[in-house]
Motif scaffolding. Structure first.
Motif, PDB file in Angstrom:
ATOM      1  N   ASN A 149     -19.164  -2.799 -43.712  1.00  0.00           N
ATOM      2  CA  ASN A 149     -18.824  -3.679 -44.824  1.00  0.00           C
ATOM      3  C   ASN A 149     -18.170  -2.896 -45.956  1.00  0.00           C
ATOM      4  N   PRO A 150     -17.004  -3.329 -46.432  1.00  0.00           N
ATOM      5  CA  PRO A 150     -16.379  -2.669 -47.582  1.00  0.00           C
ATOM      6  C   PRO A 150     -16.883  -3.246 -48.914  1.00  0.00           C
ATOM      7  N   PHE A 151     -18.095  -3.774 -48.912  1.00  0.00           N
ATOM      8  CA  PHE A 151     -18.699  -4.363 -50.102  1.00  0.00           C
ATOM      9  C   PHE A 151     -20.207  -4.312 -49.923  1.00  0.00           C
ATOM     10  N   ASP A 152     -20.934  -4.575 -50.990  1.00  0.00           N
ATOM     11  CA  ASP A 152     -22.398  -4.629 -50.925  1.00  0.00           C
ATOM     12  C   ASP A 152     -22.793  -6.073 -50.647  1.00  0.00           C
ATOM     13  N   ILE A 153     -23.269  -6.341 -49.441  1.00  0.00           N
ATOM     14  CA  ILE A 153     -23.579  -7.713 -49.075  1.00  0.00           C
ATOM     15  C   ILE A 153     -24.677  -8.297 -49.956  1.00  0.00           C
ATOM     16  N   ALA A 154     -25.533  -7.453 -50.507  1.00  0.00           N
ATOM     17  CA  ALA A 154     -26.593  -7.939 -51.396  1.00  0.00           C
ATOM     18  C   ALA A 154     -26.005  -8.522 -52.674  1.00  0.00           C
ATOM     19  N   GLU A 155     -24.836  -8.045 -53.074  1.00  0.00           N
ATOM     20  CA  GLU A 155     -24.169  -8.587 -54.259  1.00  0.00           C
ATOM     21  C   GLU A 155     -23.325  -9.810 -53.927  1.00  0.00           C
ATOM     22  N   VAL A 156     -22.942  -9.940 -52.668  1.00  0.00           N
ATOM     23  CA  VAL A 156     -22.075 -11.046 -52.256  1.00  0.00           C
ATOM     24  C   VAL A 156     -22.860 -12.341 -52.080  1.00  0.00           C
ATOM     25  N   LEU A 157     -24.026 -12.279 -51.473  1.00  0.00           N
ATOM     26  CA  LEU A 157     -24.792 -13.488 -51.170  1.00  0.00           C
ATOM     27  C   LEU A 157     -25.007 -14.402 -52.379  1.00  0.00           C
ATOM     28  N   PRO A 158     -25.399 -13.878 -53.535  1.00  0.00           N
ATOM     29  CA  PRO A 158     -25.659 -14.777 -54.667  1.00  0.00           C
ATOM     30  C   PRO A 158     -24.403 -15.469 -55.203  1.00  0.00           C
ATOM     31  N   LEU A 159     -23.233 -15.003 -54.812  1.00  0.00           N
ATOM     32  CA  LEU A 159     -21.992 -15.597 -55.313  1.00  0.00           C
ATOM     33  C   LEU A 159     -21.724 -16.971 -54.715  1.00  0.00           C
ATOM     34  N   ALA A 160     -22.329 -17.255 -53.570  1.00  0.00           N
ATOM     35  CA  ALA A 160     -22.139 -18.543 -52.906  1.00  0.00           C
ATOM     36  C   ALA A 160     -23.185 -19.517 -53.429  1.00  0.00           C
ATOM     37  N   GLY A 161     -22.851 -20.199 -54.502  1.00  0.00           N
ATOM     38  CA  GLY A 161     -23.828 -21.046 -55.183  1.00  0.00           C
ATOM     39  C   GLY A 161     -24.247 -22.280 -54.405  1.00  0.00           C
ATOM     40  N   SER A 162     -23.431 -22.712 -53.451  1.00  0.00           N
ATOM     41  CA  SER A 162     -23.761 -23.902 -52.658  1.00  0.00           C
ATOM     42  C   SER A 162     -24.127 -23.526 -51.221  1.00  0.00           C
TER      43      SER A 162
END
Length: 236
Positions: free
Chosen positions: A191-204
Motif C-alpha cells: 500500500n502506498p498509503f496508511d490504510i488506517a488513515e484511509v478507512l475513516p475517510l469513507a463516511g458512508s
C-alpha cells in the motif's frame, strides 16, 4: 464491539471447492470475519447458501458481471443468498479506452441498476488500476464513468488498485462522498498509503472487504493477519 468486516472469496479461491467450502467459511468466521463477498454466485448458489447459513456469515455484496450475464439469473441468485448489492467486478481495459466506450459502459450499468432496483437490489462498480491510468482528454476514465453513472449506482473502491493507477486515495474518497459504500482493503507493505488513515475517510462506508492474493502456498496466515488488523480498525 467490532463492526462488520468482509473478505473477498477470491482470496481463498483455491479452498472453496464443493467439499472445502463449508470448512473454509467456518475458518473465515473463526478469524473474525462477519461477511464474505462471493465472486461466483451462479455455479453453486444452493451450496453457498447452505454454507453461509451453517457458519453464520453474511453475503451482502457479490461480484457478478450483471451487464453481461443473464441478469434474471444473477438477481435470483442474489435474492437467495441475501445479497443486497451486485457489483460489476471488471471490464476489459480496451473497452473503456475511449469516451464512447465509457459512455457505453455507463449506459449498461445504469440499465442494469434500474432493472435490479425492481428486485430490491442495488448495482455497484469495482475498479482496478486501468480506470485511473487510462485518461480521456486528460481525465481518468474512472472520473468520467462516475460522472455518467446514475447516483443510485454505488462504488466499491479498491484502494490499492486505485493508487496503483495513479489516484490519490486520501483525496479521492472524500471527493466521491457517499457514492463510496464499500472499500477493498489489505494490510501489507504494498500500500502506498496508511490504510488506517484511509478507512475513516469513507463516511458512508457499509462494509470493508479484505482482498489478499497469495500465488503460492497457504493464504490463510495472511488472511488471519488481515482479519486481526482490520478488526482493530472497523468499529460499530
Amino acid at each position: 464491539m467490532t463492526g462488520p468486516l468482509g473478505v473477498q472469496l477470491y482470496s481463498v479461491r483455491d479452498d472453496i471447492g464443493p467439499d472445502a467450502l463449508p470448512a473454509t467459511l467456518g475458518r473465515l468466521a473463526a478469524a473474525g470475519f462477519t461477511h464474505v463477498e462471493p465472486y461466483d454466485i451462479l455455479s453453486d448458489t444452493e451450496g453457498l447458501a447452505v454454507a453461509l447459513d451453517a457458519t453464520g456469515l453474511r453475503a451482502i455484496t457479490a461480484h457478478s458481471k450483471i451487464t453481461e450475464l443473464d441478469r434474471d439469473a444473477v438477481l435470483a441468485a442474489a435474492t437467495r443468498l441475501g445479497i443486497e448489492t451486485v457489483i460489476v467486478p471488471w471490464v476489459r481495459p480496451d473497452s473503456i479506452s475511449t469516451r464512447e466506450g465509457v459512455e457505453a459502459l455507463a449506459a449498461a450499468i445504469n440499465d442494469a441498476a434500474a432493472y435490479a432496483a425492481g428486485h430490491g437490489i442495488r448495482v455497484g462498480y469495482h475498479n482496478h488500476d486501468f480506470e485511473f491510468a487510462q485518461k480521456i482528454d486528460g481525465v481518468p476514465a474512472y472520473e468520467l464513468l462516475v460522472e455518467l453513472l446514475d447516483p443510485a449506482v454505488v462504488l466499491e473502491l479498491d484502494t490499492y488498485w486505485a493508487a496503483v493507477g495513479g489516484a490519490e486515495v486520501t483525496e479521492l474518497i472524500p471527493r466521491l462522498g457517499d457514492r463510496v459504500r464499500f472499500l477493498h482493503v489489505k494490510h501489507d507493505d504494498e500500500n502506498p498509503f496508511d490504510i488506517a488513515e484511509v478507512l475513516p475517510l469513507a463516511g458512508s462506508l457499509e462494509l470493508a472487504v479484505v482482498e489478499v492474493v497469495v500465488h503460492e502456498g497457504d493464504v490463510f496466515p495472511l488472511v488471519d493477519r488481515n482479519a486481526a488488523y482490520f478488526l482493530g480498525l472497523v468499529t460499530a
